[in-house]
Design an enzyme around this catalytic site. Structure first.
Site, PDB file in Angstrom:
ATOM      1  CG  HIS A  48       3.572  -5.178  -6.594  1.00 53.89           C
ATOM      2  ND1 HIS A  48       2.462  -5.070  -7.102  1.00 53.89           N
ATOM      3  CD2 HIS A  48       3.797  -3.538  -6.287  1.00 53.89           C
ATOM      4  CE1 HIS A  48       1.885  -3.716  -6.990  1.00 53.89           C
ATOM      5  NE2 HIS A  48       2.857  -3.031  -6.440  1.00 53.89           N
TER       6      HIS A  48
ATOM      7  CG  ASP B  84      -5.954  -1.371  -1.783  1.00 50.91           C
ATOM      8  OD1 ASP B  84      -5.557  -0.384  -1.003  1.00 50.91           O
ATOM      9  OD2 ASP B  84      -5.899  -1.452  -2.754  1.00 50.91           O
TER      10      ASP B  84
ATOM     11  NE  ARG C 235      -4.081   6.008  -0.068  1.00 51.28           N
ATOM     12  CZ  ARG C 235      -3.300   4.911  -0.565  1.00 51.28           C
ATOM     13  NH1 ARG C 235      -3.480   3.804  -0.808  1.00 51.28           N
ATOM     14  NH2 ARG C 235      -1.841   5.450  -1.247  1.00 51.28           N
TER      15      ARG C 235
ATOM     16  CB  SER D 148      -2.476   0.507  -0.954  1.00 53.72           C
ATOM     17  OG  SER D 148      -2.926   0.315  -2.098  1.00 53.72           O
TER      18      SER D 148
ATOM     19  CE  LYS E 218      -3.504  -3.153  -4.196  1.00 58.84           C
ATOM     20  NZ  LYS E 218      -3.590  -2.099  -4.775  1.00 58.84           N
TER      21      LYS E 218
HETATM   22  N1  URA Z   1      -0.352   1.024  -5.965  1.00 52.84           N
HETATM   23  C1  URA Z   1      -1.597   0.488  -4.858  1.00 52.84           C
HETATM   24  O1  URA Z   1      -1.795  -0.517  -5.290  1.00 52.84           O
HETATM   25  N2  URA Z   1      -1.621   1.302  -3.988  1.00 52.84           N
HETATM   26  C2  URA Z   1      -1.073   2.573  -3.696  1.00 52.84           C
HETATM   27  O2  URA Z   1      -1.530   3.148  -2.765  1.00 52.84           O
HETATM   28  C3  URA Z   1      -0.374   3.251  -4.637  1.00 52.84           C
HETATM   29  C4  URA Z   1      -0.020   2.236  -5.720  1.00 52.84           C
END
Ligand code: URA
Length: 434
Positions: free
Chosen positions: A82, A161, A168, A183, A187
């Site tokens: 990631h 999320d 947010r 967040s 995932k």
């Molecule tokens: N990427 C995400 O998935 N969440 C965030 O809060 C910031 C970047």
């Protein structure tokens, strides 16, 4: 549980209990808590933070708000990668097929671009016919049969999320380390891999401008992953200039294909040399970096990595002929060059500013639902620190029309300068030790 008490506790710098965090997430996803109350809690978290335990509990509650992928049918150690994002970041397109060609089952879910940053899913959609939405069964079957699949996040992945991120976005609470970490990791945990290699970027083209904050984010994400039983690695990379030469969806896929054919810009190659060995070692296929990189080099030079990419494209209904014929990618109508106005050294002042050019060309998003033009983008002939002479081509702009090309040219010129002294090179990359 009275939600006002939870808001007040965080407002007064208290520590939220696991049950309070679970109650908050479960009831918010069920539509039982209004956005205005959750906004207040998010702001209290933004201002007062969360400790590691609270951040972990928040992550797990978010991950478990939807499906957790069960990849156990796929033999071997599943490794995910990631990136926290950047400009010209085509690393996933390169490292995933190389890892797959080295025998690492790669079940990867990626996101779309937003703002000045690009997203892997948009890039893949530049391949004619390519489908980024497979159902869970087909996704797992493809990884089992071909070693590798790359899709968009399913709607059932960490739905908490999705809701919280949207809130947010409109409440000034995006840039908060515990919220970003939870967040991303919710995932990743829901996506079901056994190991994760994180690439955390810092600089003017990254979420985290500050290197220290990027390291802190990486440390917290590693902590969350380890608590969840995952093997975690983090690599810190510099994003003070775009990665490689191409920025824009089609152009970046072409640059990634060139890398799989063995031709890479030096910064892309540096990132590959760190991330790919981490993935191979996490997948248990080598126990040191040198051996892991040797495996990767062999996968590239033999053409197996490129074949893995071709197989993945065909399996996901894309036209694999793009690998041999770049004219099959969407093509921009206008090409415009930007030339150096004096002798000197190119300095990138604002990497995000260069990313903005692609947005202005129609190749990036302002809102999540917006359609984008996959053909437009930039080819940077000169990189940060390159010596240039008056008249040299610095940049090629691929645009839909002359007006947009001119707007992008003006934006580019605001983001770079030509100076007399060679600018200091940034340390591009290093691994964060656990
Ligand atoms: N990427 C995400 O998935 N969440 C965030 O809060 C910031 C970047």
């Amino acid at each position: 549980m009275n939600f006002i008490n939870i808001i007040e506790k965080k407002r007064d710098k208290g520590k939220l209990a696991k049950e309070e965090i679970r109650d908050f997430i479960n009831r918010y996803v069920a539509g039982e808590i209004p956005d205005y109350q959750v906004s207040a809690l998010l702001m209290a978290i933004y201002l007062n933070g969360c400790d590691d335990e609270e951040t972990y509990e928040l992550t797990m509650a978010m991950a478990e708000s939807g499906d957790i992928m069960d990849l156990s049918e796929i033999p071997g150690i599943k490794v995910d990668k990631h990136s926290t994002g950047g400009v010209g970041d085509k690393v996933t397109l390169i490292v995933a097929p190389v890892a797959a060609a080295c025998g690492i089952p790669t079940a990867k879910m990626s996101g779309r671009g937003l703002g000045f940053t690009g997203g892997t899913i948009d890039k893949l959609e530049a391949i004619p016919g390519f489908s980024t939405s497979l159902d869970e069964k087909d996704f797992i079957a493809q990884v089992k049969n071909t070693g590798y699949a790359l899709i968009g996040q399913t709607k059932d992945l960490a739905p908490a999320d999705k809701l919280l991120y949207a809130l947010r976005d409109v409440t000034g609470t995006v840039g908060c380390i515990p919220l970003i970490a939870s967040s991303i990791m919710s995932k990743k945990i829901a996506a079901g891999s056994d190991a994760i290699v994180l690439e955390v970027t810092h600089g003017t083209g990254a979420f985290m401008r500050d290197e220290e904050k990027a390291c802190e984010l990486a440390r917290i994400m590693m902590d969350i992953g380890k608590r969840a039983g995952l093997n975690m690695k983090a690599v810190i990379t510099d994003m003070n200039e775009p990665l490689g030469h191409a920025i824009g969806n089609s152009l970046e896929v072409i640059e990634a294909i060139e890398a799989l054919k063995g031709t890479t810009a030096s910064d892309v190659s540096e990132v590959m040399k760190v991330i790919i060995p981490e993935m191979i070692m996490a997948g248990g296929k080598a126990d040191n970096k040198a051996d892991a990189w040797k495996m990767a080099e062999e996968a590239i030079s033999s053409g197996r990595a490129l074949e893995a990419f071709r197989t993945m494209i065909a399996a996901q209904h894309g036209n694999p002929d793009v690998i041999d014929d770049y004219s099959l990618f969407p093509k921009a109508a206008v090409k415009k060059e930007v030339h150096a106005e004096r002798n000197g050294y190119l300095r990138v002042k604002d990497c995000a500013g260069i990313g903005e050019c692609v947005k202005l060309l129609g190749g990036g998003r302002i809102t999540k639902e917006q359609a984008i033009d996959l053909s437009v983008g930039l080819e940077m002939s000169a990189k940060n620190g390159d010596k240039v002479s008056k008249g040299d081509c610095l940049l090629e702009i691929y645009a839909r029309n002359d007006n947009e090309a001119e707007t992008a040219r003006m934006q580019y010129l605001k983001s770079v300068e030509i100076i007399d002294e060679e600018p200091e090179k940034n340390v591009l990359i290093y691994t964060l030790n656990d």
